[in-house]
Design a protein around this motif. Structure first.
Motif, mmCIF file in Angstrom:
data_model
loop_
_atom_site.group_PDB
_atom_site.id
_atom_site.type_symbol
_atom_site.label_atom_id
_atom_site.label_comp_id
_atom_site.label_asym_id
_atom_site.label_seq_id
_atom_site.Cartn_x
_atom_site.Cartn_y
_atom_site.Cartn_z
ATOM 1 N N ASP A 172 -1.828 5.221 -2.875
ATOM 2 C CA ASP A 172 -3.148 4.626 -2.676
ATOM 3 C C ASP A 172 -3.893 5.351 -1.559
ATOM 4 O OD1 ASP A 172 -2.611 2.446 -4.532
ATOM 5 O OD2 ASP A 172 -1.228 1.720 -2.995
ATOM 6 N N ILE A 173 -3.132 5.733 -0.543
ATOM 7 C CA ILE A 173 -3.717 6.356 0.642
ATOM 8 C C ILE A 173 -2.990 7.658 0.946
ATOM 9 C CG2 ILE A 173 -4.167 6.092 3.113
ATOM 10 C CD1 ILE A 173 -5.682 4.041 1.658
ATOM 11 N N GLY A 182 3.529 -4.474 4.500
ATOM 12 C CA GLY A 182 2.566 -4.169 3.459
ATOM 13 C C GLY A 182 2.349 -2.695 3.231
ATOM 14 N N ILE A 183 3.065 -1.844 3.953
ATOM 15 C CA ILE A 183 2.872 -0.404 3.800
ATOM 16 C C ILE A 183 4.194 0.262 3.440
ATOM 17 C CG2 ILE A 183 2.345 1.736 5.030
ATOM 18 C CD1 ILE A 183 0.286 0.320 6.599
ATOM 19 N N ILE A 185 -5.239 2.053 7.813
ATOM 20 C CA ILE A 185 -4.758 2.199 6.441
ATOM 21 C C ILE A 185 -5.101 0.963 5.614
ATOM 22 C CG2 ILE A 185 -2.665 2.324 5.030
ATOM 23 C CD1 ILE A 185 -1.470 4.159 7.125
ATOM 24 N N THR A 186 -4.861 -0.211 6.189
ATOM 25 C CA THR A 186 -5.163 -1.426 5.435
ATOM 26 C C THR A 186 -6.661 -1.549 5.185
ATOM 27 O OG1 THR A 186 -5.268 -2.728 7.467
ATOM 28 C CG2 THR A 186 -3.150 -2.605 6.369
ATOM 29 N N ALA A 196 -7.606 0.871 2.491
ATOM 30 C CA ALA A 196 -7.078 0.370 1.218
ATOM 31 C C ALA A 196 -7.962 -0.749 0.678
ATOM 32 C CB ALA A 196 -5.644 -0.126 1.391
ATOM 33 N N ILE A 202 0.846 -1.187 0.000
ATOM 34 C CA ILE A 202 0.000 0.000 0.000
ATOM 35 C C ILE A 202 0.886 1.243 0.000
ATOM 36 C CG2 ILE A 202 -1.815 1.236 1.224
ATOM 37 C CD1 ILE A 202 -2.539 -1.430 2.577
ATOM 38 N N ARG A 203 0.705 2.069 -1.036
ATOM 39 C CA ARG A 203 1.538 3.276 -1.168
ATOM 40 C C ARG A 203 0.890 4.425 -0.419
ATOM 41 N NH1 ARG A 203 4.760 3.226 -5.530
ATOM 42 N NH2 ARG A 203 4.334 5.408 -6.031
ATOM 43 N N VAL A 204 1.628 5.029 0.508
ATOM 44 C CA VAL A 204 1.067 6.053 1.397
ATOM 45 C C VAL A 204 1.788 7.378 1.220
ATOM 46 C CG1 VAL A 204 0.688 6.728 3.811
ATOM 47 C CG2 VAL A 204 0.355 4.334 3.095
ATOM 48 N N PRO A 253 -6.780 9.034 -4.849
ATOM 49 C CA PRO A 253 -6.378 8.213 -3.702
ATOM 50 C C PRO A 253 -7.444 8.286 -2.621
ATOM 51 C CG PRO A 253 -5.297 10.338 -3.599
ATOM 52 C CD PRO A 253 -6.070 10.322 -4.888
ATOM 53 N N GLU A 254 -7.463 7.295 -1.744
ATOM 54 C CA GLU A 254 -8.321 7.392 -0.566
ATOM 55 C C GLU A 254 -7.641 8.318 0.436
ATOM 56 O OE1 GLU A 254 -11.264 6.199 -0.267
ATOM 57 O OE2 GLU A 254 -11.226 5.148 -2.179
#
Lengths: 214, 214
Positions: free
Chosen positions: B49-50, B26-27, B115-116, B119, B2-4, B76-77
DNA sequence: CGTGTCCTCCCCCGGCGGGGTGGGGGTCCG
DNA sequence: CGGACCCCCACCCCGCCGGGGGAGGACACG
């Protein structure tokens, strides 16, 4: 140790939940009930911290059982766990005092987490419910903003008159309340109507109501 | 993965969050921004993504930044992360398209989990916010129930007339819409007024409005 | 000082809203 | 069948609502 009472008319569901929860750390299933009536007596007998409550049950349904439980002294926290997430159900459950509303597609670890959260005093909702609450809030916030923007065009005095109209008051009432002649009230009303592009005082009332003017 | 993107005007806060998030599985924190303007350019450059968004920032604040981001294609969210949970902030953030609203007292693992979740397409709110949304919903559900109960005394036809009144329509309009004479409309209105104990059609409109009749 | 905006008020009047009376029709139930 | 509702409608009456025109005083702004 969080003491949990399971309430569901399906014995298989109770068995599954019981097995799953007893395997979790810090949680103990102290009793089970098959309907709302049993839920109340079981609560009196075992004093659980958390009640996992189904909605569709014989005799006494989950909503009224929740309401009755929450009316007691030292009430347990109630988490509704159901398959049907109609607006009706959600609203009634929250209104009855439920601290949480979960759908039965919730994964076991999430149910465990929900129980610990609620035991800590936090509310908990399934994502889909949260989304609906958010959308509902946003929607009415939209109406609120639009109404506010429209009312911003009014002078202070007109604003007061609009508020009075939103109470369903008549021109004569407003005149006495705001200490002015009926003619003046009518002048204000006319001004409001033209400014907002409306026809009726009823429409003024509805708009002002949306703007949150009690 | 997950791209933050982190957005906060305080470099220390960004550093803390970055360290904490990069340690999570995963982040990946792909960029940082110190205000809303930078947030937009950084989003275009790194396609996160976030976006973890603060609210109080120089130049462009978090709300408008969120609105602009959400207006893009493939947006993005956005998760708002702030210390101030005023109703104003929450409503504006949700209205701007935020998928989450977290307070800065949220623990690191909970931020990671949030975040997850976001996502994965779920919304996320801090418990205090959830509680407020629930209370707000329950409060207006109260007015809803009362209005519904009152309107239950009406006959089907009267119900239709009440609904039309809640649109701000005039008797003549209602007559043509419901295909009946104006006299009949007035008869219905009179009946509604006496049944509900009201004086004005405006009050009918307000009551019906509370009952959710659009 | 003139102009503008707001608040205040008057008279007149057409039209809509609300109440009353009286009547027609339908269904459903005892 | 006789009531009890509900729906429909017409006529009259009157009070409130909304529009028009006109007008005065207070206050601010340029």
């Amino acid at each position: 140790m969080i003491r949990v009472l399971l309430v569901d008319d399906d014995a298989l569901v109770r068995a599954g939940l019981s097995m799953m929860l007893d395997g979790a750390a810090g949680i103990a299933v102290v009793a089970e009930a098959a309907d709302g009536q049993e839920a109340i007596t079981a609560t009196d007998a075992h004093a659980p911290d958390i009640v996992l409550m189904d909605l569709r049950m014989p005799r006494v349904d989950g909503i009224t059982a929740t309401r009755r439980l929450r009316a007691r002294s030292r009430p347990p926290e109630v988490i509704v766990l159901t398959t049907f997430d109609t607006d009706e159900n959600v609203l009634h459950a929250l209104r009855a005092g439920a601290a949480g509303f979960l759908l039965k597609d919730t994964s076991p670890p999430q149910i465990v987490e929900a129980i610990t959260r609620v035991a800590a005093g936090d509310p908990i909702l399934s994502p889909r419910i949260t989304r609906r609450l958010m959308e509902r809030t946003v929607a009415q916030a939209g109406a609120y903003e639009r109404a506010r923007a429209a009312l911003a065009a009014l002078t202070p005095r007109e604003h007061e008159v609009a508020l009075a109209i939103a109470q369903g008051r008549t021109n004569a009432d407003i005149a006495t309340d705001l200490a002015m002649g009926v003619t003046t009230v009518k002048a204000h009303v006319s001004s409001i109507l033209t400014k907002l592009g409306l026809d009726n005082r009823t429409q003024i009332a509805l708009l002002a109501h949306d703007a949150g003017l009690t």
